[in-house]
Design a protein around this motif. Structure first.
Motif, PDB file in Angstrom:
ATOM      1  N   SER A   1       9.204  -0.456  -7.557  1.00  0.00           N
ATOM      2  CA  SER A   1       9.789  -0.745  -8.865  1.00  0.00           C
ATOM      3  C   SER A   1       8.897  -1.704  -9.655  1.00  0.00           C
ATOM      4  CB  SER A   1      11.185  -1.345  -8.680  1.00  0.00           C
ATOM      5  OG  SER A   1      11.743  -1.724  -9.920  1.00  0.00           O
ATOM      6  N   LYS A   2       8.339  -2.666  -8.959  1.00  0.00           N
ATOM      7  CA  LYS A   2       7.484  -3.679  -9.587  1.00  0.00           C
ATOM      8  C   LYS A   2       6.246  -3.057 -10.227  1.00  0.00           C
ATOM      9  CE  LYS A   2       4.944  -7.907  -8.336  1.00  0.00           C
ATOM     10  NZ  LYS A   2       4.633  -8.817  -7.201  1.00  0.00           N
ATOM     11  N   ILE A   3       5.699  -2.019  -9.598  1.00  0.00           N
ATOM     12  CA  ILE A   3       4.482  -1.405 -10.126  1.00  0.00           C
ATOM     13  C   ILE A   3       4.787  -0.176 -10.980  1.00  0.00           C
ATOM     14  CG2 ILE A   3       3.047  -2.281  -8.254  1.00  0.00           C
ATOM     15  CD1 ILE A   3       3.159   0.434  -6.913  1.00  0.00           C
ATOM     16  N   GLY A   4       6.077   0.035 -11.265  1.00  0.00           N
ATOM     17  CA  GLY A   4       6.454   1.090 -12.200  1.00  0.00           C
ATOM     18  C   GLY A   4       6.639   2.458 -11.602  1.00  0.00           C
ATOM     19  N   GLY A   5       6.938   2.536 -10.294  1.00  0.00           N
ATOM     20  CA  GLY A   5       7.167   3.823  -9.664  1.00  0.00           C
ATOM     21  C   GLY A   5       8.613   4.247  -9.741  1.00  0.00           C
ATOM     22  N   LYS A   6       8.888   5.453  -9.242  1.00  0.00           N
ATOM     23  CA  LYS A   6      10.242   5.996  -9.238  1.00  0.00           C
ATOM     24  C   LYS A   6      11.048   5.391  -8.095  1.00  0.00           C
ATOM     25  CE  LYS A   6       8.953  10.525 -11.119  1.00  0.00           C
ATOM     26  NZ  LYS A   6       8.991  11.979 -10.867  1.00  0.00           N
TER      27      LYS A   6
ATOM     28  N   PHE B   1       0.822  -1.203   0.000  1.00  0.00           N
ATOM     29  CA  PHE B   1       0.000   0.000   0.000  1.00  0.00           C
ATOM     30  C   PHE B   1       0.864   1.264   0.000  1.00  0.00           C
ATOM     31  CE2 PHE B   1      -2.346   3.235   2.537  1.00  0.00           C
ATOM     32  CZ  PHE B   1      -3.236   3.595   1.542  1.00  0.00           C
ATOM     33  N   VAL B   2       1.914   1.278   0.797  1.00  0.00           N
ATOM     34  CA  VAL B   2       2.798   2.444   0.829  1.00  0.00           C
ATOM     35  C   VAL B   2       3.447   2.656  -0.543  1.00  0.00           C
ATOM     36  CG1 VAL B   2       4.945   3.357   1.801  1.00  0.00           C
ATOM     37  CG2 VAL B   2       3.204   2.391   3.305  1.00  0.00           C
ATOM     38  N   ALA B   3       3.841   1.558  -1.188  1.00  0.00           N
ATOM     39  CA  ALA B   3       4.392   1.670  -2.540  1.00  0.00           C
ATOM     40  C   ALA B   3       3.358   2.276  -3.485  1.00  0.00           C
ATOM     41  CB  ALA B   3       4.836   0.301  -3.037  1.00  0.00           C
ATOM     42  N   GLN B   4       2.115   1.885  -3.326  1.00  0.00           N
ATOM     43  CA  GLN B   4       1.044   2.437  -4.151  1.00  0.00           C
ATOM     44  C   GLN B   4       0.884   3.937  -3.910  1.00  0.00           C
ATOM     45  OE1 GLN B   4      -2.670   0.140  -4.670  1.00  0.00           O
ATOM     46  NE2 GLN B   4      -3.759   1.914  -3.827  1.00  0.00           N
ATOM     47  N   LEU B   5       0.925   4.357  -2.637  1.00  0.00           N
ATOM     48  CA  LEU B   5       0.852   5.789  -2.316  1.00  0.00           C
ATOM     49  C   LEU B   5       2.004   6.553  -2.965  1.00  0.00           C
ATOM     50  CD1 LEU B   5      -0.101   5.808   1.494  1.00  0.00           C
ATOM     51  CD2 LEU B   5      -1.574   6.457  -0.418  1.00  0.00           C
ATOM     52  N   LEU B   6       3.203   5.982  -2.906  1.00  0.00           N
ATOM     53  CA  LEU B   6       4.367   6.631  -3.507  1.00  0.00           C
ATOM     54  C   LEU B   6       4.179   6.794  -5.014  1.00  0.00           C
ATOM     55  CD1 LEU B   6       7.279   4.783  -1.640  1.00  0.00           C
ATOM     56  CD2 LEU B   6       6.544   7.144  -1.287  1.00  0.00           C
ATOM     57  N   LYS B   7       3.759   5.730  -5.669  1.00  0.00           N
ATOM     58  CA  LYS B   7       3.582   5.797  -7.121  1.00  0.00           C
ATOM     59  C   LYS B   7       2.540   6.833  -7.502  1.00  0.00           C
ATOM     60  CE  LYS B   7       2.391   3.276 -11.292  1.00  0.00           C
ATOM     61  NZ  LYS B   7       1.773   2.075 -11.883  1.00  0.00           N
TER      62      LYS B   7
END
Length: 324
Positions: free
Chosen positions: A162-167, A114-120
């Motif tokens: 990285s897996k979901i295409g974020g920075k 979820f945190v990765a999603q927020l970042l992206k």
């Protein structure tokens, strides 16, 4: 697939208590709840109590629940009314942190995603992540810190991002995808770096062996956190450290005051149920008022007791059991 967020937002009538200020977030702060309540219970309790303590999301092993809008601040980091943690960061609580085990690790795994999603969603990198401890020194997220896994959690968030295409990182100057170093640029000052990264100048000096804060050089790599072995742990919460009073304590008029009330507050604080974040001495004032009753009620609700906010023999026994 994006993680679904269930919204259970605080009423606007309680904005003045829970989220009084407009916010443009710049960071995400991770917490461990230090009890075994579900996300639903965490958010419901936060919304309905009379304490100012608040946070944006609670994550358990099954779902993410939002309690505050992201354009409003939360009182969750204890760095004061104008502190960047309270005023500029999104608070994410990971549930089931007290006992740990499979449910906690499932909650942590979902929180990482979820945190990765927020970042992206915001175009941010891992350098925007903070732990509660970074803002005011509180030993939180306590389970992650106890297990020496803060860097591991950040790496896991970075991998998911990285897996979901974020920075991998934002443009704040951090030279590492893990967000643990900063490369000094022309025009930088130590105080400016400290403010941007959410750490203190004193810690930057200590972590990087800098004697003169005015002497940093372009290209110099600064550590943004100390080693896990140097992270201070809370004082012991053994039963022998506390002598809990007998009798019944509840909110009365006039309110009951004294050293016996303070002992109850200190014991609850050792179990992470009482502090009043941001208050002097964590709000331990020796007054059995609504704040103390709310802390007792929360402790009771997650420990199988009648959640009435009244300290009595059963609550005393359960607190002593948890302090062992």
């Amino acid at each position: 697939m994006a993680i679904k967020v269930v919204k259970n937002l605080v009423s606007q009538e309680k904005y003045s208590l829970k989220c009084p200020n407009p916010m443009v977030p710049e960071y995400i702060t991770i917490h461990n709840t230090a009890n075994d309540a579900s996300a639903k219970n965490e958010i419901s309790y936060m919304k309905n109590n009379t304490s100012s303590t608040s946070y944006h999301f609670a994550v358990d092993d099954k779902q993410v629940i939002q309690g505050l809008p992201l354009n409003r601040n939360a009182w969750h980091t204890g760095d004061g009314k104008e502190g960047p943690g309270n005023r500029k960061s999104i608070g994410v609580e990971i549930c089931y942190s007290k006992s740990g085990g499979a449910k906690y690790y499932a909650a942590e795994k979902l929180a990482i995603k979820f945190v990765a999603q927020l970042l992206k969603e915001r175009g941010w990198g891992i350098d925007r992540i903070r732990k509660h401890q970074d803002w005011n020194g509180k030993y939180c997220p306590h389970r992650i810190l106890d297990e020496g896994r803060w860097d591991e959690v950040k790496v896991a968030i970075a991998a998911e991002l990285s897996k979901i295409g974020g920075k991998s990182s934002a443009s704040s100057g951090s030279s590492s995808g893990s967000g643990t170093t900063y490369t000094v640029k022309k025009g930088d000052t130590l105080s400016g770096i400290a403010k941007a990264e959410g750490v203190s100048v004193a810690n930057l000096q200590k972590w990087n062996n800098i004697k003169d804060p005015n002497k940093i050089t372009v290209g110099q790599k600064l550590k943004l956190q100390g080693s896990s072995s140097s992270t201070s742990k809370p004082t012991s919460s053994k039963k022998s450290s506390y002598s809990l009073p007998s009798g019944v304590f509840k909110v009365t008029s006039p309110m009951r005051k004294g050293s016996e009330v303070k002992k109850i507050q200190q014991a609850l604080a050792a179990l992470y149920f009482y502090p009043d974040k941001g208050a002097k001495n964590n709000g331990i004032d020796g007054v059995y008022g609504p704040k103390t009753a709310n802390a007792v009620k929360r402790f009771q609700s997650v420990n199988g007791l009648t959640a009435d906010g009244i300290y009595g023999p059963k609550t005393k026994a359960k607190i002593e059991e948890k302090l062992k």
